[in-house]
Design a protein around this motif. Structure first.
Motif, PDB file in Angstrom:
ATOM      1  N   LYS A 188       0.843  -1.191   0.000  1.00 24.28           N
ATOM      2  CA  LYS A 188       0.000   0.000   0.000  1.00 24.28           C
ATOM      3  C   LYS A 188       0.880   1.242   0.000  1.00 24.28           C
ATOM      4  O   LYS A 188       1.985   1.243   0.562  1.00 24.28           O
ATOM      5  CB  LYS A 188      -0.958   0.003   1.186  1.00 24.28           C
ATOM      6  CG  LYS A 188      -0.345   0.275   2.523  1.00 24.28           C
ATOM      7  CD  LYS A 188      -1.420   0.368   3.601  1.00 24.28           C
ATOM      8  CE  LYS A 188      -0.798   0.775   4.921  1.00 24.28           C
ATOM      9  NZ  LYS A 188      -1.779   0.912   5.970  1.00 24.28           N
ATOM     10  N   HIS A 189       0.387   2.267  -0.672  1.00 26.36           N
ATOM     11  CA  HIS A 189       1.108   3.539  -0.712  1.00 26.36           C
ATOM     12  C   HIS A 189       1.135   4.159   0.672  1.00 26.36           C
ATOM     13  O   HIS A 189       0.178   4.049   1.440  1.00 26.36           O
ATOM     14  CB  HIS A 189       0.434   4.521  -1.681  1.00 26.36           C
ATOM     15  CG  HIS A 189       0.738   4.226  -3.102  1.00 26.36           C
ATOM     16  ND1 HIS A 189       1.885   4.648  -3.722  1.00 26.36           N
ATOM     17  CD2 HIS A 189       0.037   3.543  -4.031  1.00 26.36           C
ATOM     18  CE1 HIS A 189       1.884   4.238  -4.970  1.00 26.36           C
ATOM     19  NE2 HIS A 189       0.774   3.562  -5.185  1.00 26.36           N
TER      20      HIS A 189
ATOM     21  N   ARG B 225       2.763  10.291  -0.206  1.00 27.60           N
ATOM     22  CA  ARG B 225       3.223  10.476  -1.580  1.00 27.60           C
ATOM     23  C   ARG B 225       4.697  10.131  -1.717  1.00 27.60           C
ATOM     24  O   ARG B 225       5.330  10.485  -2.701  1.00 27.60           O
ATOM     25  CB  ARG B 225       2.991  11.919  -1.992  1.00 27.60           C
ATOM     26  CG  ARG B 225       1.529  12.311  -1.909  1.00 27.60           C
ATOM     27  CD  ARG B 225       1.342  13.761  -2.159  1.00 27.60           C
ATOM     28  NE  ARG B 225       1.215  13.953  -3.601  1.00 27.60           N
ATOM     29  CZ  ARG B 225       1.209  15.134  -4.185  1.00 27.60           C
ATOM     30  NH1 ARG B 225       1.336  16.219  -3.481  1.00 27.60           N
ATOM     31  NH2 ARG B 225       1.088  15.223  -5.487  1.00 27.60           N
ATOM     32  N   TYR B 226       5.249   9.443  -0.699  1.00 31.75           N
ATOM     33  CA  TYR B 226       6.694   9.256  -0.676  1.00 31.75           C
ATOM     34  C   TYR B 226       7.164   7.814  -0.618  1.00 31.75           C
ATOM     35  O   TYR B 226       8.358   7.553  -0.666  1.00 31.75           O
ATOM     36  CB  TYR B 226       7.305  10.019   0.510  1.00 31.75           C
ATOM     37  CG  TYR B 226       6.826   9.532   1.861  1.00 31.75           C
ATOM     38  CD1 TYR B 226       7.510   8.530   2.543  1.00 31.75           C
ATOM     39  CD2 TYR B 226       5.690  10.070   2.449  1.00 31.75           C
ATOM     40  CE1 TYR B 226       7.071   8.083   3.778  1.00 31.75           C
ATOM     41  CE2 TYR B 226       5.253   9.636   3.680  1.00 31.75           C
ATOM     42  CZ  TYR B 226       5.948   8.639   4.343  1.00 31.75           C
ATOM     43  OH  TYR B 226       5.504   8.195   5.562  1.00 31.75           O
TER      44      TYR B 226
ATOM     45  N   VAL C 235       6.100   3.231  -0.063  1.00 28.70           N
ATOM     46  CA  VAL C 235       5.227   2.062  -0.112  1.00 28.70           C
ATOM     47  C   VAL C 235       5.549   1.149   1.069  1.00 28.70           C
ATOM     48  O   VAL C 235       6.686   1.099   1.537  1.00 28.70           O
ATOM     49  CB  VAL C 235       5.385   1.307  -1.462  1.00 28.70           C
ATOM     50  CG1 VAL C 235       6.784   0.735  -1.636  1.00 28.70           C
ATOM     51  CG2 VAL C 235       4.339   0.228  -1.639  1.00 28.70           C
TER      52      VAL C 235
ATOM     53  N   THR D 136      10.795   4.240   1.055  1.00 23.03           N
ATOM     54  CA  THR D 136      10.586   5.513   0.357  1.00 23.03           C
ATOM     55  C   THR D 136      11.009   5.347  -1.098  1.00 23.03           C
ATOM     56  O   THR D 136      11.801   4.461  -1.442  1.00 23.03           O
ATOM     57  CB  THR D 136      11.400   6.654   0.997  1.00 23.03           C
ATOM     58  OG1 THR D 136      12.790   6.372   0.849  1.00 23.03           O
ATOM     59  CG2 THR D 136      11.027   6.842   2.472  1.00 23.03           C
ATOM     60  N   TRP D 137      10.492   6.229  -1.938  1.00 17.94           N
ATOM     61  CA  TRP D 137      10.874   6.179  -3.358  1.00 17.94           C
ATOM     62  C   TRP D 137      12.394   6.363  -3.477  1.00 17.94           C
ATOM     63  O   TRP D 137      13.053   5.674  -4.240  1.00 17.94           O
ATOM     64  CB  TRP D 137      10.158   7.242  -4.166  1.00 17.94           C
ATOM     65  CG  TRP D 137       8.667   7.231  -4.084  1.00 17.94           C
ATOM     66  CD1 TRP D 137       7.852   8.334  -4.045  1.00 17.94           C
ATOM     67  CD2 TRP D 137       7.777   6.106  -4.053  1.00 17.94           C
ATOM     68  NE1 TRP D 137       6.537   7.948  -3.972  1.00 17.94           N
ATOM     69  CE2 TRP D 137       6.455   6.589  -3.985  1.00 17.94           C
ATOM     70  CE3 TRP D 137       7.968   4.725  -4.061  1.00 17.94           C
ATOM     71  CZ2 TRP D 137       5.333   5.760  -3.933  1.00 17.94           C
ATOM     72  CZ3 TRP D 137       6.855   3.885  -4.004  1.00 17.94           C
ATOM     73  CH2 TRP D 137       5.564   4.403  -3.944  1.00 17.94           C
TER      74      TRP D 137
END
Length: 103
Positions: free
Chosen positions: A66-67, A70-71, A73, A87-88
């Motif tokens: 789940k996400h 906005r940074y 998963v 984090t991304w």
């Protein structure tokens, strides 16, 4: 900073991330599980890794994800581990492809 445009389980033991800069990262799921940075996997005081790679099943998989904002998963691994947030930025740094490994 690059962000994913798609994240998909490309095989039972592999995860593929397509990035907005047209890069593709293919991760063995066992590698992602070992690289978890939660307090159960990394000692919060010393920063040393607690989890041992040999304790992670070879056939570990991801059951869900789940996400997180906005940074990043959160992955739900088949060994019932789900407390890590990836984090991304961290995922991109973990990319095991030859292009990223050489930079």
């Amino acid at each position: 900073m690059s962000i994913p445009t798609e994240i998909k389980k490309s095989s039972p033991t592999e995860l593929t991330i397509y990035w907005d800069d047209n890069h593709t990262s293919i991760f063995p799921i066992k590698y992602l599980r070992f690289e978890c940075t939660c307090a159960g996997c990394i000692d919060e005081v010393t920063g040393k890794r607690i989890i041992r790679e040999e304790t992670i099943p070879l056939d570990i998989s991801i059951n869900n994800a789940k996400h997180v904002g906005r940074y990043g998963v959160q992955f739900y691994f088949s060994d019932n581990h789900s407390t890590g947030i990836y984090t991304w930025k961290h995922l991109r740094l973990l990319c095991p492809c030859p292009e990223c490994s050489n930079s």
